[in-house]
Design a protein around this motif. Structure first.
Motif, short mmCIF file in Angstrom:
data_model
loop_
_atom_site.label_atom_id
_atom_site.label_comp_id
_atom_site.label_asym_id
_atom_site.label_seq_id
_atom_site.Cartn_x
_atom_site.Cartn_y
_atom_site.Cartn_z
N GLU A 288 92.63 65.99 23.31
CA GLU A 288 94.04 65.60 23.34
C GLU A 288 94.45 65.00 24.68
OE1 GLU A 288 96.11 69.15 22.31
OE2 GLU A 288 95.78 68.93 20.15
N LEU A 289 93.89 65.55 25.77
CA LEU A 289 94.32 65.14 27.11
C LEU A 289 93.32 64.23 27.82
CD1 LEU A 289 95.87 68.42 28.58
CD2 LEU A 289 96.96 66.61 27.25
N ASP A 290 92.26 63.85 27.13
CA ASP A 290 91.23 62.98 27.72
C ASP A 290 90.63 63.62 28.98
OD1 ASP A 290 89.62 60.74 27.93
OD2 ASP A 290 91.05 59.67 29.20
N ILE A 291 90.30 64.90 28.87
CA ILE A 291 89.62 65.61 29.96
C ILE A 291 88.12 65.57 29.68
CG2 ILE A 291 89.26 67.85 31.06
CD1 ILE A 291 92.18 68.52 30.38
N GLU A 292 87.34 65.16 30.66
CA GLU A 292 85.89 65.14 30.50
C GLU A 292 85.39 66.57 30.32
OE1 GLU A 292 83.12 63.15 29.54
OE2 GLU A 292 83.76 61.83 31.19
N GLN A 293 84.39 66.75 29.45
CA GLN A 293 83.91 68.11 29.20
C GLN A 293 82.39 68.16 29.11
OE1 GLN A 293 84.77 69.57 25.11
NE2 GLN A 293 85.72 67.57 24.75
N ILE A 294 81.85 69.32 29.47
CA ILE A 294 80.43 69.61 29.29
C ILE A 294 80.32 70.76 28.31
CG2 ILE A 294 78.33 70.44 30.42
CD1 ILE A 294 79.47 69.23 33.06
N ASP A 295 79.67 70.53 27.19
CA ASP A 295 79.49 71.56 26.18
C ASP A 295 78.40 72.53 26.66
OD1 ASP A 295 78.85 73.13 23.97
OD2 ASP A 295 79.12 71.51 22.54
N ILE A 296 78.80 73.75 26.97
CA ILE A 296 77.87 74.73 27.54
C ILE A 296 76.70 75.02 26.62
CG2 ILE A 296 77.70 77.20 28.17
CD1 ILE A 296 80.40 76.92 29.53
N PHE A 297 76.91 74.91 25.31
CA PHE A 297 75.86 75.23 24.35
C PHE A 297 75.02 74.02 23.95
CE2 PHE A 297 79.33 78.29 23.51
CZ PHE A 297 78.68 79.42 23.94
N ASN A 298 75.42 72.85 24.40
CA ASN A 298 74.72 71.63 23.97
C ASN A 298 74.84 70.58 25.08
OD1 ASN A 298 73.38 69.72 22.39
ND2 ASN A 298 75.27 69.09 21.37
N TYR A 299 74.05 70.75 26.13
CA TYR A 299 74.11 69.82 27.25
C TYR A 299 72.70 69.61 27.79
CZ TYR A 299 72.98 73.44 30.64
OH TYR A 299 72.32 74.40 31.35
N SER A 300 72.55 68.56 28.55
CA SER A 300 71.31 68.36 29.31
C SER A 300 71.66 68.40 30.79
CB SER A 300 70.69 67.00 28.96
OG SER A 300 71.50 65.94 29.42
N LYS A 301 70.68 68.69 31.62
CA LYS A 301 70.90 68.73 33.06
C LYS A 301 71.33 67.36 33.57
CE LYS A 301 68.66 70.55 37.24
NZ LYS A 301 67.42 71.16 37.77
N GLU A 302 70.77 66.32 32.96
CA GLU A 302 71.12 64.95 33.36
C GLU A 302 72.58 64.65 33.04
OE1 GLU A 302 68.48 65.80 31.51
OE2 GLU A 302 66.94 65.54 33.06
N GLU A 303 73.02 65.08 31.85
CA GLU A 303 74.42 64.85 31.47
C GLU A 303 75.35 65.60 32.41
OE1 GLU A 303 77.55 65.94 27.87
OE2 GLU A 303 75.66 67.03 28.10
N MET A 304 75.02 66.85 32.73
CA MET A 304 75.84 67.64 33.65
C MET A 304 75.92 66.94 35.00
SD MET A 304 75.31 71.52 35.10
CE MET A 304 75.58 72.41 33.57
N PHE A 305 74.81 66.46 35.49
CA PHE A 305 74.77 65.77 36.79
C PHE A 305 75.69 64.55 36.75
CE2 PHE A 305 73.29 62.99 40.09
CZ PHE A 305 72.87 63.83 41.11
#
Length: 336
Positions: A288-305
């Protein structure tokens, strides 16, 4: 003077629930109501909010509180759900049911009502909600869920927005807040990855913030220890009062948070915000607010970086959609 009794997750030092109660009790007192609360840590709640208090687990105090009130307000937050436990759900339903037995007006206040697990708990929830005088929910998903049972609800935003509507946004923001929450499913690997990435990307002063010490403290301190392995120091901030928490967030340039109200307050105060998403309500808010998010249960280290790097590379102030809390419909229901 009418007496309003509030039933909620009050007195457990959880920032989100305390912020909601602070907003509600302040508004009610400002409008001439006497406010009481069913709560934990009664002495602390009485001192912090200047309200009448009754212990939420003591039957005679519950009966006394309900018999003395004119209106029961249930909420806000996510009280009516049984993902946590059936006991919690049936407790809050029982308080509503008891108030109706005493012929009291009952208002459901800005709740996020998740799909109830199990036919019997769902039937009980919908049956008791149909007995209430007014229902408001904080998201469209909750409204549609109730509508599927022919229950009308008024859509409002989260009451925490009312705490920052008049807040002057700090022009001297600095440092980063990392707010972590312990829950089933978050693991050491996630904490290790987050610490390593922060150490590689940022040289900002770091504050690791607990919003509820009983739940958050352990994982916050674990994260600080991981940062130390990479030569990075961080300050630990124990749970604070709603206003103190808002002030700390307002003066922070970056906020990475697992909790819903950390994200609500930081985006409203225009701190650069990133969500560590573990729950559907977090995903809904981020969309709703266009906040970037990292899905804790479905992420890669590269995506987090990449996403954390993107957060720190933002040159201009992120313009999150503006929201405010409108008390008009709530006041109309209370005074009707």
């Amino acid at each position: 003077m009418k007496n309003v009794l509030v039933s909620g997750y009050i007195g457990f030092n959880n920032f989100g629930d305390e912020a909601i109660f602070y907003a509600l009790s302040s508004h009610l007192k400002k409008n001439g109501f006497s406010v009481s609360a069913l709560c934990n840590n009664c002495d602390e709640v009485k001192k912090e909010y200047d309200v009448n208090v009754f212990h939420f687990k003591k039957p005679f105090e519950i009966l006394k509180a309900i018999s003395k009130c004119d209106i029961l307000i249930s909420g806000g937050g996510s009280l009516l759900q049984n993902k946590t436990s059936n006991f919690s759900l049936f407790y809050y339903l029982f308080i509503i049911f008891l108030a109706k037995i005493f012929f009291k007006k009952v208002i459901i206040f800005a709740q996020g009502i998740e799909p109830i697990i199990g036919k019997i708990p769902e039937l009980a929830t919908m049956s008791i909600l149909k007995m209430t005088n007014f229902i408001s929910v904080r998201d469209e998903k909750s409204r549609k869920y109730l509508k599927s049972f022919n229950i009308d609800a008024t859509l409002v935003s989260d009451p925490a927005y009312s705490l920052v509507q008049e807040e002057k946004i700090s022009q001297n923001k600095s440092g980063i807040i990392i707010q972590l929450r312990q829950f089933k499913g978050i693991d050491s690997e996630f904490i290790q990855n987050l610490a390593w990435i922060i150490s590689q990307i940022s040289d900002e002063k770091i504050k690791v913030f607990s919003f509820q010490d009983e739940i958050d403290e352990k994982i916050c301190l674990e994260f600080i220890q991981e940062l130390k392995k990479y030569g990075v120091s961080a300050d630990y901030i124990s749970a604070k009062s709603p206003q103190d928490t808002i002030n700390i967030i307002n003066n922070s340039k970056y906020v990475i948070s697992t909790r819903l109200h950390g994200l609500i307050i930081s985006s409203a105060l225009k701190s650069k915000t990133l969500a560590l998403s573990y729950d559907e309500k977090i995903k809904t808010l981020c969309n709703e607010l266009d906040i970037e998010q990292i899905d804790i249960f479905n992420y890669s280290k590269e995506e987090m970086f990449d996403k954390i790097k993107k957060l720190f590379k933002q040159k201009e102030e992120k313009k999150y959609p503006y929201r405010r809390f409108d008390w008009d419909k709530i006041d109309e229901a209370i005074n009707k």
